[in-house]
Design a protein around this motif. Sequence first.
Motif, mmCIF file in Angstrom:
data_model
loop_
_atom_site.group_PDB
_atom_site.id
_atom_site.type_symbol
_atom_site.label_atom_id
_atom_site.label_comp_id
_atom_site.label_asym_id
_atom_site.label_seq_id
_atom_site.Cartn_x
_atom_site.Cartn_y
_atom_site.Cartn_z
ATOM 1 N N TYR A 154 18.679 7.585 41.656
ATOM 2 C CA TYR A 154 19.902 8.539 41.372
ATOM 3 C C TYR A 154 20.565 8.234 40.109
ATOM 4 O O TYR A 154 21.655 8.336 39.964
ATOM 5 C CB TYR A 154 20.872 8.473 42.687
ATOM 6 C CG TYR A 154 20.246 8.748 44.198
ATOM 7 C CD1 TYR A 154 20.005 10.075 44.456
ATOM 8 C CD2 TYR A 154 19.970 7.797 44.910
ATOM 9 C CE1 TYR A 154 19.689 10.434 45.557
ATOM 10 C CE2 TYR A 154 19.382 8.044 45.983
ATOM 11 C CZ TYR A 154 19.445 9.306 46.482
ATOM 12 O OH TYR A 154 18.720 9.678 47.587
ATOM 13 N N ALA A 155 19.692 8.138 39.164
ATOM 14 C CA ALA A 155 20.449 7.984 38.017
ATOM 15 C C ALA A 155 21.218 9.054 37.372
ATOM 16 O O ALA A 155 22.017 8.995 36.604
ATOM 17 C CB ALA A 155 19.152 7.641 36.829
ATOM 18 N N ASP A 156 20.631 10.344 37.772
ATOM 19 C CA ASP A 156 21.367 11.577 37.397
ATOM 20 C C ASP A 156 22.562 11.942 38.286
ATOM 21 O O ASP A 156 23.341 12.918 38.036
ATOM 22 C CB ASP A 156 20.365 12.748 37.423
ATOM 23 C CG ASP A 156 19.196 12.485 36.254
ATOM 24 O OD1 ASP A 156 19.722 11.952 35.116
ATOM 25 O OD2 ASP A 156 18.196 12.946 36.414
ATOM 26 N N GLY A 157 22.584 11.065 39.135
ATOM 27 C CA GLY A 157 23.748 11.418 40.215
ATOM 28 C C GLY A 157 23.526 12.410 41.328
ATOM 29 O O GLY A 157 22.388 12.631 41.296
ATOM 30 N N PHE A 158 24.335 12.749 42.155
ATOM 31 C CA PHE A 158 24.348 13.582 42.943
ATOM 32 C C PHE A 158 25.719 14.467 43.425
ATOM 33 O O PHE A 158 26.606 13.753 42.762
ATOM 34 C CB PHE A 158 23.758 13.009 44.267
ATOM 35 C CG PHE A 158 24.499 11.831 45.171
ATOM 36 C CD1 PHE A 158 25.525 12.019 45.883
ATOM 37 C CD2 PHE A 158 24.126 10.467 44.466
ATOM 38 C CE1 PHE A 158 26.270 11.109 46.443
ATOM 39 C CE2 PHE A 158 25.053 9.350 44.845
ATOM 40 C CZ PHE A 158 26.025 9.812 45.891
ATOM 41 N N SER A 159 25.936 15.287 44.166
ATOM 42 C CA SER A 159 26.990 15.841 44.723
ATOM 43 C C SER A 159 27.503 15.735 46.067
ATOM 44 O O SER A 159 26.636 15.522 46.736
ATOM 45 C CB SER A 159 27.102 17.405 44.488
ATOM 46 O OG SER A 159 26.644 17.581 43.206
ATOM 47 N N VAL A 160 28.860 15.649 46.144
ATOM 48 C CA VAL A 160 29.309 15.103 47.592
ATOM 49 C C VAL A 160 30.746 16.093 47.778
ATOM 50 O O VAL A 160 31.328 16.266 46.785
ATOM 51 C CB VAL A 160 29.446 13.902 47.532
ATOM 52 C CG1 VAL A 160 30.684 13.089 46.830
ATOM 53 C CG2 VAL A 160 29.722 13.327 49.087
ATOM 54 N N THR A 161 30.890 16.328 48.820
ATOM 55 C CA THR A 161 32.081 17.127 49.262
ATOM 56 C C THR A 161 32.820 16.371 50.071
ATOM 57 O O THR A 161 32.452 15.742 51.019
ATOM 58 C CB THR A 161 31.855 18.561 49.990
ATOM 59 O OG1 THR A 161 30.965 19.481 49.027
ATOM 60 C CG2 THR A 161 32.965 19.334 50.341
ATOM 61 N N ILE A 162 34.254 16.369 49.920
ATOM 62 C CA ILE A 162 35.322 15.311 50.547
ATOM 63 C C ILE A 162 36.011 16.359 50.983
ATOM 64 O O ILE A 162 36.797 17.309 50.063
ATOM 65 C CB ILE A 162 35.748 14.154 49.631
ATOM 66 C CG1 ILE A 162 34.487 13.297 49.113
ATOM 67 C CG2 ILE A 162 36.828 13.601 50.584
ATOM 68 C CD1 ILE A 162 34.954 12.169 48.262
#
Lengths: 508, 314
Positions: free
Chosen positions: A352-360
Amino acid sequence: MRRTWRPMIALLAPLAICAACSSSAPSSAEDGSSEITIPSCFFGTTWDPMEGAQLFTTTSQAVYDPLIMVTAEGVDPQPWLAESFEISEDGYTISFKLREDVDFVDGTHFDAAGLEKYLDALFASETFVWKPRVVDQFGAEATATGEYTLDIVMSKQPVSYQWLWQFGLTPIASPAIVDDPSLVHDEPVGSGPYLIEEFVPDVSVTYERNPDYWNAEKFPYDRVTIQACADPVAMLNAVKSGQLDVAEVTIPLAQEAQGSGLKVTEGPGNVGTMYISDHNGTQVPALGDPRVREAMALAFDREAILQATNLGFGSASSQQFAEGQASYIEGADDRYAYDLDRAKELMAEAGYADGFSVTIPTMATAGTFLDTTNLEPIVQTSLAEIGIDVTYEPYSGESINYLQEVTKTNRYPIYLVNMPQTNWIVMFDENWGPYENAELQELIRRSREGDPDEQAVAYQEIGQFLLDENWYIAFSRPSSTLVSVPEVDIQIDGAYTNPKLFQYTPAG
Amino acid sequence: MLTYVARRLGIGVLVFVAVTGISYVLYHVRGADSIAYRLLGADARPEEVEIKVHALGLDRSLPEQYAGWFGGLFRGDLGESFVSNQDVTAIMSTRVPVTLSLIAATLVLTLVFSVVLGVWAATRGGVVDRVIQVVSVIVSAVPGYWLALVLVIVFALNLGLFPATGFIPITETFGGWLSTIFLPSIAIALGAIFSLAVWVRSSIIDMRRQDFVRTLRSRGLSPRSIMYRHVLRNAAPSIVQMLGLQIIALLGGAIIVERIFALPGIGQMSLDAGLAGDIPVVLGGVAFFVVVIVIINIAVDLINGFLNPKVRIS
């Protein structure tokens, strides 16, 4: 000219008169006896221990004794009205040896028969505040086994830390109130260190020493006044002007108090925590990878966060539990010290070097530990550093369901919670059913059963499990702050921030 | 006159029912479980919540609950606190004198200071007039809670002239009572004092331009006699009307000021009870403030009727 200013002089005259009438309450008595004035936010208005609202508040600590005194979680119970106690090998029976030199204020002598009568009535009372947790859950029943010995036998569950903690908050009153409940309508009928001198319900209560108290040396003040707590600014002003000796205030006010020469005592406050409920990666697969969760734990610069948000009051720690709590792991405070390079490496290793999205979800139940507005920017900016894009959306359910969701569902992949300083991991499990993880469930089961030593080991293993797994990432641990005049010391045990009455002592 | 008072009282009752009814609905809008959770804490178990809801009677219909509460008023019973189980009337009995003290002191300060300053500005003019008008603008822009904090810091903490917090009942010592109520009353009243002073000033200046004042002057009456026996008397109805409106507007400020000075009054009680979800206590507070507002309105009308015969006739 003099005529012109006459109205102004007339208007200022009342100010001078009022000022002349003013007198500040001294914090020590003129006759040389010692006295203290403290606030309490849990201001009991009934003296009946069987009433639903009656907890072991500071106001009732002055007039009632418990059987055992538990000052904080993780701190061993002290003998009190029970001279000693012992838990049976199977954990289902707790045997108390009672003190023989105690009388209640109505003249009734304290013994096992009277205690059994009182506890039977208390345990049967539907309004007894601890009934669900002390009686019903454990199937507790009291039996006198001698003149000064009494057993409480559990039929459903062995004695646990939680039981001792809650039973330690149960005031013991004279058995005479069982036959005549009207005795406690207007005044307490306990065996506590003080007697009521003046009581203004919901406003203030003044106590004088109980001359016959069995443990007088434990309570250094001859006279105690408890005032209903007020706004923190008003309380700090009251301490500054000598009207109060102690006040719990917010961190900015504590800093101001320090500057004014007052003493600040710190205790552990709520812990800013991120709960990764989707730790199995069902919704956001990345969160199921332990390396990603570790990277997230490493992304928080806790020292900087503490300084920026809490003016340095508190401690920077990677673990949720505070020193003194049973699940606190010695030496693990910097287990996930801020290390952005290592965090990025772990993200890359996990793919996941480019990251990811998450909703909180965001919550804003002001004044409660569900208010997470102060945590949101910290989480967003810290996680952005390792490529995790956080989007907030208002929590769509009832606030009352929020904590239940934290443990029971993973409707959202991550929740933010200002965790209170109790052993919430066990509490959540007891309240809302088991965690789905078998290993954690087994640890929680062991923390409730067996002898206290085994329970202590289980609590430690719970702390280690949560630290290793990074389900809960702690990133902010502000202190709660108590301000006092220089003449008063406050002792805070473990993780409990509301000192008992005897924990206020003259300085030195 | 009796019919007039009865009609005003009737309207007051309608206002009372409307305000308490709306408050009741607003507090119940999130449901009985939510109220029980707020009382028990967010860590409460579902079965504890269920027991609490039943124990508090929150499982009854809303009209039934309100009717029960309203019916209790006729017996002097405002219900029991959800938090302490104590009678709301008993809780309020110690707090009503505090808030009434605050209201009374604010009323007296506002009336006395504003009339003196208004008359002073109208009669002297010049620097005094301009200073009062400028101060009026500044003070009106200052929030009451900020002013309260400044007063505490200057007069209580730095100069030590007044206690910073707390309340001493008038039955204990008059001087003590005065010292505890003076700063809070000033904090609430200061804005109203200057606003009303400007109003008094304008009313007096208008009145002094009236023909009857010129006639009185020509008959050789002293300026003092004209001012106090004729000008002020004729300006009084509009001043009283304005004073009534100002006092009602200031009641909201009293809630905050009670908090800053830790005065154990109805305002602080209502605020704490509101945060704790203690509905019977909140409603007791609401009922108190509605009654005070209705009484102030009726009093203003009656005083106006006494001062101005035209109002009586209409």
